[in-house]
Design a protein around this motif. Structure first.
Motif, PDB file in Angstrom:
ATOM      1  N   LYS A  50       0.831  -1.199   0.000  1.00  0.00           N
ATOM      2  CA  LYS A  50       0.000   0.000   0.000  1.00  0.00           C
ATOM      3  C   LYS A  50       0.868   1.252   0.000  1.00  0.00           C
ATOM      4  O   LYS A  50       0.603   2.226  -0.726  1.00  0.00           O
ATOM      5  CB  LYS A  50      -0.910  -0.013   1.229  1.00  0.00           C
ATOM      6  N   LYS A  51       1.921   1.231   0.804  1.00  0.00           N
ATOM      7  CA  LYS A  51       2.816   2.383   0.904  1.00  0.00           C
ATOM      8  C   LYS A  51       3.504   2.662  -0.429  1.00  0.00           C
ATOM      9  O   LYS A  51       3.621   3.819  -0.862  1.00  0.00           O
ATOM     10  CB  LYS A  51       3.851   2.128   1.997  1.00  0.00           C
ATOM     11  N   ARG A  52       3.968   1.613  -1.111  1.00  0.00           N
ATOM     12  CA  ARG A  52       4.758   1.786  -2.330  1.00  0.00           C
ATOM     13  C   ARG A  52       3.905   2.003  -3.571  1.00  0.00           C
ATOM     14  O   ARG A  52       4.272   2.770  -4.462  1.00  0.00           O
ATOM     15  CB  ARG A  52       5.661   0.576  -2.547  1.00  0.00           C
ATOM     16  N   TYR A  53       2.752   1.309  -3.638  1.00  0.00           N
ATOM     17  CA  TYR A  53       1.993   1.304  -4.893  1.00  0.00           C
ATOM     18  C   TYR A  53       0.552   1.790  -4.738  1.00  0.00           C
ATOM     19  O   TYR A  53      -0.219   1.758  -5.694  1.00  0.00           O
ATOM     20  CB  TYR A  53       1.978  -0.114  -5.483  1.00  0.00           C
ATOM     21  N   GLY A  54       0.198   2.226  -3.520  1.00  0.00           N
ATOM     22  CA  GLY A  54      -1.188   2.579  -3.238  1.00  0.00           C
ATOM     23  C   GLY A  54      -1.736   3.752  -4.018  1.00  0.00           C
ATOM     24  O   GLY A  54      -2.953   3.923  -4.112  1.00  0.00           O
ATOM     25  N   ASN A  55      -0.867   4.577  -4.607  1.00  0.00           N
ATOM     26  CA  ASN A  55      -1.351   5.680  -5.436  1.00  0.00           C
ATOM     27  C   ASN A  55      -1.700   5.232  -6.849  1.00  0.00           C
ATOM     28  O   ASN A  55      -2.306   5.996  -7.604  1.00  0.00           O
ATOM     29  CB  ASN A  55      -0.303   6.797  -5.510  1.00  0.00           C
ATOM     30  N   TYR A  56      -1.306   4.008  -7.191  1.00  0.00           N
ATOM     31  CA  TYR A  56      -1.462   3.536  -8.568  1.00  0.00           C
ATOM     32  C   TYR A  56      -2.346   2.299  -8.681  1.00  0.00           C
ATOM     33  O   TYR A  56      -3.017   2.111  -9.689  1.00  0.00           O
ATOM     34  CB  TYR A  56      -0.087   3.211  -9.162  1.00  0.00           C
ATOM     35  N   LEU A  57      -2.313   1.447  -7.651  1.00  0.00           N
ATOM     36  CA  LEU A  57      -3.085   0.213  -7.680  1.00  0.00           C
ATOM     37  C   LEU A  57      -4.120   0.201  -6.569  1.00  0.00           C
ATOM     38  O   LEU A  57      -3.880   0.717  -5.473  1.00  0.00           O
ATOM     39  CB  LEU A  57      -2.171  -1.007  -7.486  1.00  0.00           C
ATOM     40  N   THR A  58      -5.259  -0.408  -6.853  1.00  0.00           N
ATOM     41  CA  THR A  58      -6.209  -0.783  -5.818  1.00  0.00           C
ATOM     42  C   THR A  58      -5.993  -2.255  -5.540  1.00  0.00           C
ATOM     43  O   THR A  58      -5.797  -3.053  -6.465  1.00  0.00           O
ATOM     44  CB  THR A  58      -7.652  -0.522  -6.277  1.00  0.00           C
TER      45      THR A  58
END
Length: 339
Positions: free
Chosen positions: A264-272
């Motif tokens: 969530k920290k690394r990819y949470g802006n791009y993936l749900t």
């Protein structure tokens, strides 16, 4: 009042929402166990699931041809003596001699889309997904055998490229047909992972699988729909590639192999992320307090600012404890009491 569809869309867009969308599915054995637990074989009607999934395959696409042996609409035979839901492939249909001539199903067959016409009008308040299972690598090994497919990736690129191109051609037509309906997304089933990494290795995946899934995802996006991918195992090193290819939602998000908070920290802006509740450890082996803690932690931390569809990391297996399943359902259905 927002519909389930609207809430899921807001979550995928990473907006703040008052309730985290969720979806719970069961294996045959788990469904039977919970039917007995609740004394109600129709208990799933009261789960409040946010998603409605339509399978892009004909009705009765698996036909029992012998005791516990089922033939799918591609002609693959599956032994379901042990695994009642999927089974184990017990024939081989495609090889180097027939890979260019093997007869695929007709992607324009109206029976593939019969349930779309029937069910979409009745479920417009839910987020509607068309599912294309066994979409590329899985379709290849089910037709040609796992060993043959993996060996060809290493020493016979002509064969695997011919086979995957034929599968891709079929898929692109099915995608086009599905996306003409009022669906919200397509989910592609294609397990690339095992417990410790990528089955064929990331380099081979990027060479052979990535260019083809990119075409599939781009076709979905051209119709303005969301893209979901289901890939079991530890595949988080592919997240940047999947984001590049246009994936919106990753499933099953197994906490046993992927650190959900770090992801969530690394990819949470791009993936749900769709999943996050342990089917390998907590549901079968934990206590009710363990599962409550896990679910609440997932909702509070991964669900913060959207980007989560809470769910067991796969269809719930038969060894999950009924009291743990019930505790999970209670929290997901009554989030305002726990968050």
């Amino acid at each position: 009042m927002e519909t389930h569809k609207q809430i899921v869309i807001e979550s995928i867009k990473h907006h703040n929402i008052d309730i985290i969308p969720y979806n719970i599915e069961f294996t045959i054995n788990a469904h039977e166990k919970m039917s007995n637990y609740y004394g109600d074989e129709n208990f799933t009607n009261n789960l409040g699931n946010f998603l409605f999934v339509l399978r892009a395959e004909p009705e009765n696409s698996f036909i029992e041809i012998a005791p516990n042996i089922f033939r799918d609409y591609f002609g693959v035979e599956w032994n379901r003596t042990v695994d009642k839901d999927i089974g184990v492939v017990c024939n081989t249909l495609v090889n180097k001699d027939n890979v260019k001539d093997f007869t695929f199903p007709e992607p324009d067959n109206p029976l593939i889309y019969k349930t779309f016409k029937e069910e979409i009008p009745k479920n417009k308040d839910k987020f509607i997904i068309a599912s294309l299972g066994f979409s590329l690598f899985e379709r290849a090994w089910s037709l040609a055998g796992m060993e043959n497919v993996l060996m060809s990736m290493a020493i016979d690129k002509d064969f695997i490229n011919d086979l995957l191109d034929r599968i891709l051609e079929y898929n692109l037509k099915v995608i086009e047909n599905c996306c003409k309906f009022e669906i919200d997304a397509m989910i592609f089933g294609d397990d690339w992972g095992e417990q410790k990494g990528i089955i064929m290795g990331p380099k081979t995946w990027r060479e052979i699988i990535k260019p083809r899934v990119k075409q599939m995802y781009e076709k979905v996006k051209s119709y303005g729909k969301f893209v979901f991918i289901h890939s079991c195992g530890k595949v988080d090193e592919l997240f940047p590639d999947l984001i590049e290819c246009g994936v919106d939602v990753f499933n099953p998000f197994q906490p046993e192999v992927i650190d959900v908070l770090e992801a969530k920290k690394r990819y949470g802006n791009y993936l749900t992320f769709y999943g996050g509740i342990s089917t390998q450890h907590t549901l079968p082996f934990g206590t009710t307090e363990d599962i409550k803690k896990e679910v609440i932690n997932l909702l509070r931390n991964v669900g913060k600012n959207g980007g989560l569809i809470a769910a067991p990391s796969h269809a719930i297996p038969g060894d999950a404890k009924p009291e743990n399943i019930n505790a999970m359902i209670e929290i997901l259905k009554n989030q305002n009491k726990y968050l």
